[in-house]
Write a protein that holds these residues in place. Structure first.
Motif, PDB file in Angstrom:
ATOM      1  N   ARG A  71      -0.624 -25.368 -12.354  1.00  0.00           N
ATOM      2  CA  ARG A  71       0.359 -25.295 -13.446  1.00  0.00           C
ATOM      3  C   ARG A  71      -0.016 -26.170 -14.634  1.00  0.00           C
ATOM      4  NH1 ARG A  71       6.416 -25.342 -11.606  1.00  0.00           N
ATOM      5  NH2 ARG A  71       6.548 -24.468 -13.675  1.00  0.00           N
ATOM      6  N   SER A  72      -0.775 -27.238 -14.387  1.00  0.00           N
ATOM      7  CA  SER A  72      -1.116 -28.133 -15.490  1.00  0.00           C
ATOM      8  C   SER A  72      -2.512 -27.864 -16.068  1.00  0.00           C
ATOM      9  CB  SER A  72      -0.976 -29.600 -15.068  1.00  0.00           C
ATOM     10  OG  SER A  72      -1.848 -29.933 -14.013  1.00  0.00           O
ATOM     11  N   GLY A  73      -3.127 -26.751 -15.699  1.00  0.00           N
ATOM     12  CA  GLY A  73      -4.343 -26.332 -16.385  1.00  0.00           C
ATOM     13  C   GLY A  73      -5.574 -26.042 -15.559  1.00  0.00           C
ATOM     14  N   LEU A  74      -5.549 -26.316 -14.268  1.00  0.00           N
ATOM     15  CA  LEU A  74      -6.740 -26.078 -13.454  1.00  0.00           C
ATOM     16  C   LEU A  74      -7.144 -24.605 -13.463  1.00  0.00           C
ATOM     17  CD1 LEU A  74      -8.743 -27.741 -11.817  1.00  0.00           C
ATOM     18  CD2 LEU A  74      -7.404 -27.221  -9.780  1.00  0.00           C
ATOM     19  N   HIS A  75      -6.154 -23.711 -13.466  1.00  0.00           N
ATOM     20  CA  HIS A  75      -6.464 -22.278 -13.478  1.00  0.00           C
ATOM     21  C   HIS A  75      -7.200 -21.859 -14.755  1.00  0.00           C
ATOM     22  CE1 HIS A  75      -2.836 -22.328 -15.909  1.00  0.00           C
ATOM     23  NE2 HIS A  75      -3.115 -21.091 -16.291  1.00  0.00           N
ATOM     24  N   LEU A  76      -6.893 -22.509 -15.875  1.00  0.00           N
ATOM     25  CA  LEU A  76      -7.578 -22.188 -17.128  1.00  0.00           C
ATOM     26  C   LEU A  76      -9.048 -22.595 -17.073  1.00  0.00           C
ATOM     27  CD1 LEU A  76      -4.839 -23.414 -19.627  1.00  0.00           C
ATOM     28  CD2 LEU A  76      -5.368 -21.041 -18.997  1.00  0.00           C
ATOM     29  N   ILE A  77      -9.297 -23.763 -16.508  1.00  0.00           N
ATOM     30  CA  ILE A  77     -10.667 -24.246 -16.367  1.00  0.00           C
ATOM     31  C   ILE A  77     -11.458 -23.332 -15.440  1.00  0.00           C
ATOM     32  CG2 ILE A  77     -12.070 -26.152 -15.465  1.00  0.00           C
ATOM     33  CD1 ILE A  77      -9.756 -28.017 -16.483  1.00  0.00           C
ATOM     34  N   ARG A  78     -10.858 -22.966 -14.317  1.00  0.00           N
ATOM     35  CA  ARG A  78     -11.513 -22.060 -13.360  1.00  0.00           C
ATOM     36  C   ARG A  78     -11.874 -20.749 -14.039  1.00  0.00           C
ATOM     37  NH1 ARG A  78      -7.661 -21.131 -10.308  1.00  0.00           N
ATOM     38  NH2 ARG A  78      -7.854 -22.949  -8.972  1.00  0.00           N
ATOM     39  N   ARG A  79     -10.929 -20.201 -14.803  1.00  0.00           N
ATOM     40  CA  ARG A  79     -11.178 -18.916 -15.457  1.00  0.00           C
ATOM     41  C   ARG A  79     -12.289 -19.031 -16.509  1.00  0.00           C
ATOM     42  NH1 ARG A  79      -6.119 -16.879 -17.592  1.00  0.00           N
ATOM     43  NH2 ARG A  79      -6.629 -17.879 -19.548  1.00  0.00           N
ATOM     44  N   MET A  80     -12.272 -20.100 -17.301  1.00  0.00           N
ATOM     45  CA  MET A  80     -13.322 -20.283 -18.309  1.00  0.00           C
ATOM     46  C   MET A  80     -14.701 -20.319 -17.662  1.00  0.00           C
ATOM     47  SD  MET A  80     -11.676 -23.078 -20.919  1.00  0.00           S
ATOM     48  CE  MET A  80     -13.032 -23.053 -22.096  1.00  0.00           C
ATOM     49  N   ILE A  81     -14.811 -21.040 -16.561  1.00  0.00           N
ATOM     50  CA  ILE A  81     -16.106 -21.153 -15.880  1.00  0.00           C
ATOM     51  C   ILE A  81     -16.493 -19.820 -15.246  1.00  0.00           C
ATOM     52  CG2 ILE A  81     -17.333 -22.277 -13.985  1.00  0.00           C
ATOM     53  CD1 ILE A  81     -15.718 -24.845 -14.746  1.00  0.00           C
ATOM     54  N   ALA A  82     -15.547 -19.165 -14.595  1.00  0.00           N
ATOM     55  CA  ALA A  82     -15.827 -17.876 -13.953  1.00  0.00           C
ATOM     56  C   ALA A  82     -16.282 -16.834 -14.978  1.00  0.00           C
ATOM     57  CB  ALA A  82     -14.594 -17.385 -13.210  1.00  0.00           C
ATOM     58  N   GLU A  83     -15.713 -16.899 -16.191  1.00  0.00           N
ATOM     59  CA  GLU A  83     -16.045 -15.942 -17.232  1.00  0.00           C
ATOM     60  C   GLU A  83     -17.205 -16.424 -18.115  1.00  0.00           C
ATOM     61  OE1 GLU A  83     -12.329 -15.346 -19.262  1.00  0.00           O
ATOM     62  OE2 GLU A  83     -11.468 -14.247 -17.559  1.00  0.00           O
TER      63      GLU A  83
END
Length: 159
Positions: free
Chosen positions: A124-136
């Motif tokens: 909720r505090s941003g880990l999912h955004l980092i994961r997505r940026m790296i995955a993409e």
């Protein structure tokens, strides 16, 4: 991406964790730091590590990733070798600055990201955004030489 990772398996539980060098490598430290600076929109970040020989390169890559994050010109405060509790104290002392911590143990590397309240980053505090940026493969790079940040030893930081 030159050396891809399984982002769903590695980026979780407040940061990135995996067996070194098979599941996680030092490039991940760069990616995590650069993406964290951009997603959290920070201009300062405190970094520290446990001082283990295998951790040093992760630590160096975290610092370099954070100073090379788009136009943020992030000041990386290098706390050097410290325990996680010490990192949290410095983050608070400097005015609720977010932080990152690198540690290795028994062949496992862990990169922990802390928000400005000293809590490990959550989905909720941003880990999912980092994961997505790296995955993409959207790891940020500086937009120009003037946008590059700098690294400063903790002892030299104005308080």
């Amino acid at each position: 991406m030159l050396d891809p990772i399984d982002t769903d398996a590695v980026i979780r539980d407040g940061g990135a964790t995996g067996r070194f060098p098979h599941e996680i490598h030092t490039g991940v430290a760069w990616w995590m730091a650069a993406c964290y600076v951009v997603t959290a929109r920070v201009d300062r970040l405190v970094v520290a590590c446990d001082g283990q020989p295998a951790t040093v390169e992760f630590f160096d890559r975290m610092c370099l990733g954070a100073i090379n994050a788009q136009h943020y010109a992030c000041l990386v405060v290098d706390r050097g070798v410290a325990c996680q509790d010490d990192l949290l104290v410095v983050m608070k002392e400097l005015g609720r600055v977010p932080g990152m911590y690198a540690a290795t143990s028994n062949g496992t590397a862990t990169l922990t990201l802390y928000d400005c309240d000293g809590e490990p980053l959550t989905e909720r505090s941003g880990l999912h955004l980092i994961r997505r940026m790296i995955a993409e493969d959207r790891v940020p790079i500086p937009v120009n030489a003037g946008s590059k940040g700098r690294i400063q030893r903790y002892q030299e930081v104005d308080r």
